[in-house]
Enzyme design. Structure first.
Site, PDB file in Angstrom:
ATOM      1  N   GLU A   1      -8.722  -4.438   5.320  1.00  0.00           N
ATOM      2  CA  GLU A   1      -9.241  -3.661   4.477  1.00  0.00           C
ATOM      3  C   GLU A   1      -9.137  -3.952   2.961  1.00  0.00           C
ATOM      4  O   GLU A   1      -8.916  -3.359   2.034  1.00  0.00           O
ATOM      5  CB  GLU A   1      -8.464  -2.151   4.481  1.00  0.00           C
ATOM      6  CG  GLU A   1      -8.830  -1.633   5.717  1.00  0.00           C
ATOM      7  CD  GLU A   1      -7.997  -0.486   5.822  1.00  0.00           C
ATOM      8  OE1 GLU A   1      -8.618   0.727   6.492  1.00  0.00           O
ATOM      9  OE2 GLU A   1      -6.782  -0.312   5.330  1.00  0.00           O
TER      10      GLU A   1
HETATM   11  C1  TNX Z   1      -6.225   1.874   8.576  1.00  0.00           C
HETATM   12  S1  TNX Z   1      -5.263  -0.080  10.456  1.00  0.00           S
HETATM   13  C2  TNX Z   1      -5.434   1.009   7.988  1.00  0.00           C
HETATM   14  C3  TNX Z   1      -4.012   1.578   7.312  1.00  0.00           C
HETATM   15  C4  TNX Z   1      -4.075   3.072   7.522  1.00  0.00           C
HETATM   16  C5  TNX Z   1      -4.627   3.550   8.773  1.00  0.00           C
HETATM   17  C6  TNX Z   1      -4.490   4.970   8.922  1.00  0.00           C
HETATM   18  C7  TNX Z   1      -5.175  -0.940   9.410  1.00  0.00           C
HETATM   19  C8  TNX Z   1      -5.153  -2.359   9.593  1.00  0.00           C
HETATM   20  N1  TNX Z   1      -5.356  -0.306   8.328  1.00  0.00           N
HETATM   21  O1  TNX Z   1      -3.880   1.077   6.078  1.00  0.00           O
HETATM   22  O2  TNX Z   1      -2.793   3.417   7.261  1.00  0.00           O
HETATM   23  O3  TNX Z   1      -5.919   3.072   8.796  1.00  0.00           O
HETATM   24  O4  TNX Z   1      -4.657   5.444  10.281  1.00  0.00           O
END
Ligand code: TNX
Length: 516
Positions: free
Chosen positions: A331
């Site tokens: 992300e």
């Molecule tokens: C996505 S899964 C994220 C997390 C969040 C989560 C909440 C991932 C690699 N990154 O930063 O906590 O969704 O469901």
């Protein structure tokens, strides 16, 4: 004399034995073993005289004997069973743990007869899993410390032969201790619970925007400042290096490997708040207690960033027996693709220089990945084919099946739902080898169930989201795909209700499960 046949013979001679749907419902074991053969006779009764004989003198085997003794506790007599070295001619009337030449690294054979219980395995891990299976053959009441011992008796174990080994090498859980902090004792409790279901990895998400949770001696402000809060503005917290080592030792005694994650280059606001020089503009960011993602990133074009990462990886790697170091990588919304790839490739070299292999979320796939890298596949609309074609292996954590922070349904008071609502059946009825085209069984290292803690402020919350779905994922990780059926699993799961209760687990009583 125990009836011990080679697995192949047993399976082909008794093709119907797998799953045990008809007469004996596999004694409600979870995960379901490969072969469960009920035997003639009454089984074994534990008495105050029952002794645990450990044939192998290794520290591991002795510890497993002690562990079994503590699980049985005072349920069979006024003291927990004694643990003794095995005699040269096996004594009747005891529980025998012995190492043999079994090839499967985590496999075991468990035989229960009126005269003895025997757990045999090629390695200590297998002995430990045999002990967990034996534990589930004992009444749920043994887990209940508040119940008087005489109410737990007689402790009868049914006569059976079990031959077992797991489908996957990596059977993981992940705990996000960054969004909300969980204490050492809470992590130990989670380790205790996941070990009952034969999980063998606990991935700790140790840093994110809202908190830095592990002491780094060369960068002390990370925890002093960056560890001082959490989502919602609570006091946060962190593990000292000594506490982290304590967690690792506790996990190792349960044959669980701790996989540390420091998420980067994004999800780094806690570090950016602690050290102004890690920011491109040289200005420290304010601490963050919300639940947005994607806004933070290390300054990938500054050299100090890589000195920082080198220090962090070096200190954590030195404390960590696992060969893996998880670098996150998810992300990132503020860098160009080129900046991102260059960053990942450089960090990969740093990780390797400290003797570890990279694990990353699936976004790292465009980078040049070293052989042996693990890619954790989480985005439901993504495909791990690119990673697989580069020789990476996949840890399957697809969010619409394996994310334990997703709500069960619209009425679940905590949790998120961006990927899906996940009922217990949804968490069970899928095959990691069938999630995306282009991955097959051989590309899979295993499965892992992450629990993100944006909305989970206590261990009770964590338990409510994890139980029973984590148990479903544990079975996916262990049991052969062709041996799993929801209709049969829900019966066995229902039988674990009293065990959950005895263990004090705050679990979700799904309407789809016939809870006992
Ligand atoms: C996505 S899964 C994220 C997390 C969040 C989560 C909440 C991932 C690699 N990154 O930063 O906590 O969704 O469901």
């Amino acid at each position: 004399m125990a009836l011990v046949l080679p697995l192949a013979v047993m399976t082909s001679a008794h093709p119907g034995s797998f799953g045990q749907t008809a007469a004996a419902p596999a004694f409600d074991l979870i995960p379901l073993p490969r072969v469960v053969e009920p035997r003639q006779g009454d089984g074994f009764v534990l008495t105050p005289q029952t002794v645990i004989y450990v044939q192998d003198r290794s520290a591991d085997a002795q510890r497993i004997g002690q562990y079994l003794s503590s699980v049985i506790g005072i349920a069979a007599g006024p003291e927990p069973p004694r643990v003794e070295p095995a005699r040269s001619s096996p004594a009747a009337g005891g529980i025998h743990l012995r190492l043999n030449d079994m090839k499967e690294p985590e496999g075991y054979e468990l035989t229960v007869e009126a005269t003895a219980i025997t757990i045999a395995a090629g390695r200590p891990a297998g002995l430990f899993y045999g002990v967990q299976t034996l534990r589930q053959l004992l009444p749920a009441l043994i887990e209940f410390e508040a119940v008087r011992a005489d109410e737990k008796r007689p402790l009868r174990v049914p006569a059976v032969t079990i031959v077992d080994h797991p489908r996957f090498r990596w059977r993981g859980a992940m705990l996000d201790v960054a969004r909300h902090f969980f204490s050492v004792d809470e992590v130990k409790r989670y380790l205790d619970l996941i070990s009952i279901y034969k999980l063998n990895r606990l991935h700790l998400h140790l840093a994110d925007d809202q908190g830095w949770r592990i002491e780094i001696k060369s960068w002390p402000n990370l925890t002093r400042h960056g560890g001082s809060t959490e989502v919602g503005g609570g006091p946060g917290g962190f593990y000292t290096q000594a506490q982290y080592s304590e967690i690792i030792a506790y996990a190792r005694d349960r044959f669980i490997e701790i996989v540390p994650e420091i998420d980067m280059p994004g999800h780094t606001n806690a570090a950016l708040a602690s050290y102004a020089e890690l920011n491109c503009d040289g200005k420290a960011r304010p601490l963050y207690t919300g639940i947005e993602v994607g806004f933070s990133a290390l300054c990938v074009d500054k050299e100090i960033t890589y000195r920082f990462i080198d220090d962090v990886v070096r200190e954590i790697a030195a404390l960590t027996p696992s060969r893996y170091f998880h670098i996150g990588g998810d992300e990132v919304k503020t860098l160009t693709p080129e900046q991102y790839v260059r960053f990942i490739e450089r960090v990969q070299k740093i990780v390797q220089s400290h003797g570890k292999q990279v694990v990353g979320w699936d976004e790292i796939a465009p980078a040049a990945l070293a052989p042996g890298t693990l890619v954790q596949h989480w985005r439901p609309d993504g495909s791990p084919t690119a990673a697989v074609s580069k020789g990476a292996r996949i840890v399957m954590s697809v969010a619409n099946r394996a994310y334990l922070d997703m709500k069960y349904d619209n009425s679940t008071p905590i949790g998120l739902n961006w990927a899906a609502n996940i009922e217990v059946r949804d968490s069970y009825e899928w095959d990691p080898a069938d999630v995306a085209p282009g991955i097959s069984e051989s590309a899979l290292e295993g499965v892992e169930a992450p629990i993100w803690s944006e909305t989970l402020g206590s261990m009770r919350d964590v338990e409510f989201m994890a139980f029973p779905r984590l148990v479903a994922i544990a079975e996916i990780g262990w049991t052969r795909e062709d041996g799993r059926k929801w209709e049969e699993f829900r019966q066995r799961l229902g039988a674990h209700g009293p065990r959950f209760t005895a263990l004090g687990i705050n679990f979700y009583r799904a309407a789809s499960v016939p809870w006992k």
